[in-house]
Scaffold this motif. Sequence first.
Motif, PDB file in Angstrom:
ATOM      1  N   UNK A  35     -13.580  10.299  -2.495  1.00 49.86           N
ATOM      2  CA  UNK A  35     -12.314  10.956  -2.822  1.00 49.86           C
ATOM      3  C   UNK A  35     -11.219  10.633  -1.806  1.00 49.86           C
ATOM      4  N   UNK A  36     -11.562   9.847  -0.783  1.00 50.52           N
ATOM      5  CA  UNK A  36     -10.544   9.449   0.189  1.00 50.52           C
ATOM      6  C   UNK A  36      -9.751   8.228  -0.297  1.00 50.52           C
ATOM      7  N   UNK A  37     -10.212   7.627  -1.388  1.00 53.89           N
ATOM      8  CA  UNK A  37      -9.434   6.545  -2.003  1.00 53.89           C
ATOM      9  C   UNK A  37      -8.193   7.168  -2.641  1.00 53.89           C
ATOM     10  N   UNK A  38      -7.029   6.561  -2.417  1.00 57.34           N
ATOM     11  CA  UNK A  38      -5.795   7.053  -3.048  1.00 57.34           C
ATOM     12  C   UNK A  38      -5.729   6.402  -4.426  1.00 57.34           C
ATOM     13  N   UNK A  39      -6.357   7.068  -5.423  1.00 54.75           N
ATOM     14  CA  UNK A  39      -6.484   6.432  -6.741  1.00 54.75           C
ATOM     15  C   UNK A  39      -5.157   6.371  -7.481  1.00 54.75           C
ATOM     16  N   UNK A  40      -4.385   7.457  -7.395  1.00 51.39           N
ATOM     17  CA  UNK A  40      -3.060   7.406  -8.006  1.00 51.39           C
ATOM     18  C   UNK A  40      -2.047   7.776  -6.927  1.00 51.39           C
ATOM     19  N   UNK A  41      -0.875   7.181  -7.021  1.00 56.29           N
ATOM     20  CA  UNK A  41       0.133   7.417  -5.990  1.00 56.29           C
ATOM     21  C   UNK A  41       0.876   8.713  -6.298  1.00 56.29           C
ATOM     22  N   UNK A  42       0.913   9.650  -5.327  1.00 59.70           N
ATOM     23  CA  UNK A  42       1.558  10.946  -5.571  1.00 59.70           C
ATOM     24  C   UNK A  42       3.073  10.841  -5.453  1.00 59.70           C
ATOM     25  N   UNK A  43       3.774  11.919  -5.778  1.00 58.16           N
ATOM     26  CA  UNK A  43       5.217  11.977  -5.550  1.00 58.16           C
ATOM     27  C   UNK A  43       5.500  12.245  -4.074  1.00 58.16           C
ATOM     28  N   UNK A  44       4.645  13.096  -3.488  1.00 60.95           N
ATOM     29  CA  UNK A  44       4.795  13.443  -2.068  1.00 60.95           C
ATOM     30  C   UNK A  44       3.452  13.227  -1.384  1.00 60.95           C
ATOM     31  N   UNK A  45       3.479  12.559  -0.254  1.00 64.25           N
ATOM     32  CA  UNK A  45       2.268  12.338   0.538  1.00 64.25           C
ATOM     33  C   UNK A  45       2.550  12.958   1.906  1.00 64.25           C
ATOM     34  N   UNK A  46       1.747  13.955   2.283  1.00 66.35           N
ATOM     35  CA  UNK A  46       2.017  14.655   3.546  1.00 66.35           C
ATOM     36  C   UNK A  46       0.813  14.578   4.474  1.00 66.35           C
TER      37      UNK A  46
END
Length: 525
Positions: free
Chosen positions: A451-462
């Motif tokens: 689950x540490x893979x960024x599978x979809x790009x979010x609107x906000x990454x914090x």
Amino acid sequence: MTPAVKDRILALLSEHGVFADPEVVDYIATVDSPEDFCRRLLRAEDEPPLFLDMAVLKQLEDTVRRGSTKAEKAPPTRSPPEAEPEKMTEDIEGEAPPRTAGKGLMAPGFEPFAENIEPRVHVIKDITNRSTCEGTLKDFNVYFKNRYQKLKKLLRNRLEMRSSTSIEYAKDKNLAGEVKVIGIVSEVRTAPWGGVIIRVEDDTGEITATLGKDETAIKDEVVGLVGKLDDKGGRFGTRLRCKTLVRPGITTSREFKKADDPVYAMFISDIHLGSNTFLHRPWRNLIRWLNGHIDIQSDLVSRLKYIVINGDIVDGIGIYPNQEEELDIRDIYAQYEELARQLGDIPKHIQMIILPGNHDAVRPAEPQPTFPQEIRKLFPGNCTFVGNPSLFTIHGVEVLAYHGRSMDDTIPAMKLSYDRPIEVMEAMLHMRHLAPVYGERTPIAPEKNDTLVIESVPDIFVTGHLHKTDVKLYRNCLLIQASAWQSQTSFQKMMNLQPDPAKAVMVDLQTLSAKKLNFSDQQRT
Ligand code: FE
Ligand code: ZN
């Protein structure tokens, strides 16, 4: 002095988001060319203070009179001059706002817009209650296979990697042609001639590759390699002379989702409550502002619907050697109890989303499930607890929240800097992984599903953890390094790390435009 002068000074200050004591305005109005002087005061530091009283003014004036600018200042290795005692803070302590039934600490007449808006939090991805691993060797094989497969899929979406083949197939191929392979990096070393040599493997085999000038890779990341084979069966075996190193990356064209109500979210991190370096006074400034007691940026506080708290919410116990010497509260449960009391002073219409960090009382291996029930039950009802990392939406806007422990590994491996957290976050997006380095400082649990893979790009990454503050819109993804509420610790001092604490990042969820607010009660130097 004419009232017009004072008006212009007030306008200038409010343009910069500065709330000034009337005494300060009077004082500025009496000097020669007051507006010029005021502008110089505002430029004296990287960011103007949120609260300007006589004590802070004197410090800024000193800086201006010495004629020193930010760039000329002494390097951070020198200890900063003692800040003067803060008047603002005494005022705060003198007039603790009264509690009113149903309204808590909220100022009389404070009727925030967000009070009439329903919170909408939806958790999309979170390891809590979904942990599958026991930590056996077999688990690790399954984990890395899953990481490889997921990132391979992302890499295959890239034009350059569409016709990639297995490593075994590529090695058998006519050596004259171009080969494209996708593999997980098992080794990185520097060649005698200064370049970088890596070893990559997939489920069919492995190959050594030489990277182009200025390229580097880090262990355990999944990369695409495009190049030609050479060294046919020589001392080093078949080698791939890599022309292009391809990372999954993110596209430029993605559209972000917009909230349908004009609401704001605030991003903070690393409260470290319980530590003797916890910033009590700035924290109280924040609580007062949230309750409408400070008449500045009133529109923002009125529209504030969410607060994301990005881990290390307390200082914990036994996190590092001799930590007890730096603790005000030496009991972990008491630390959470006190924090729960503090968060209870935040107006009830504001929804908080809280995740753990490496100082919190949850398993240290990432992904970290959220806090146990015995801790959660201490907190008020407007707190939503999630794991680290987690992906959720607030008012439809997708947020990927990750505390950021892995940055301690990525920074040295990629030769990045603690002073530029945004670059580290960009590297994570290029690699599409939150913790690419395995086996260093970040413990990783070998879950079946990475689950540490960024599978979809979010609107906000914090992220937090670095105790810095920064914001950048990168390819329509808003990157936030959320600030800490702890001043420089002895460890940071030893490592010569300068924190940038007591700030809050405010994000308009309709436009993703962001603003930093400074709640510190003294000037940084
Ligand atoms: Fe921290
Ligand atoms: Zn941390």
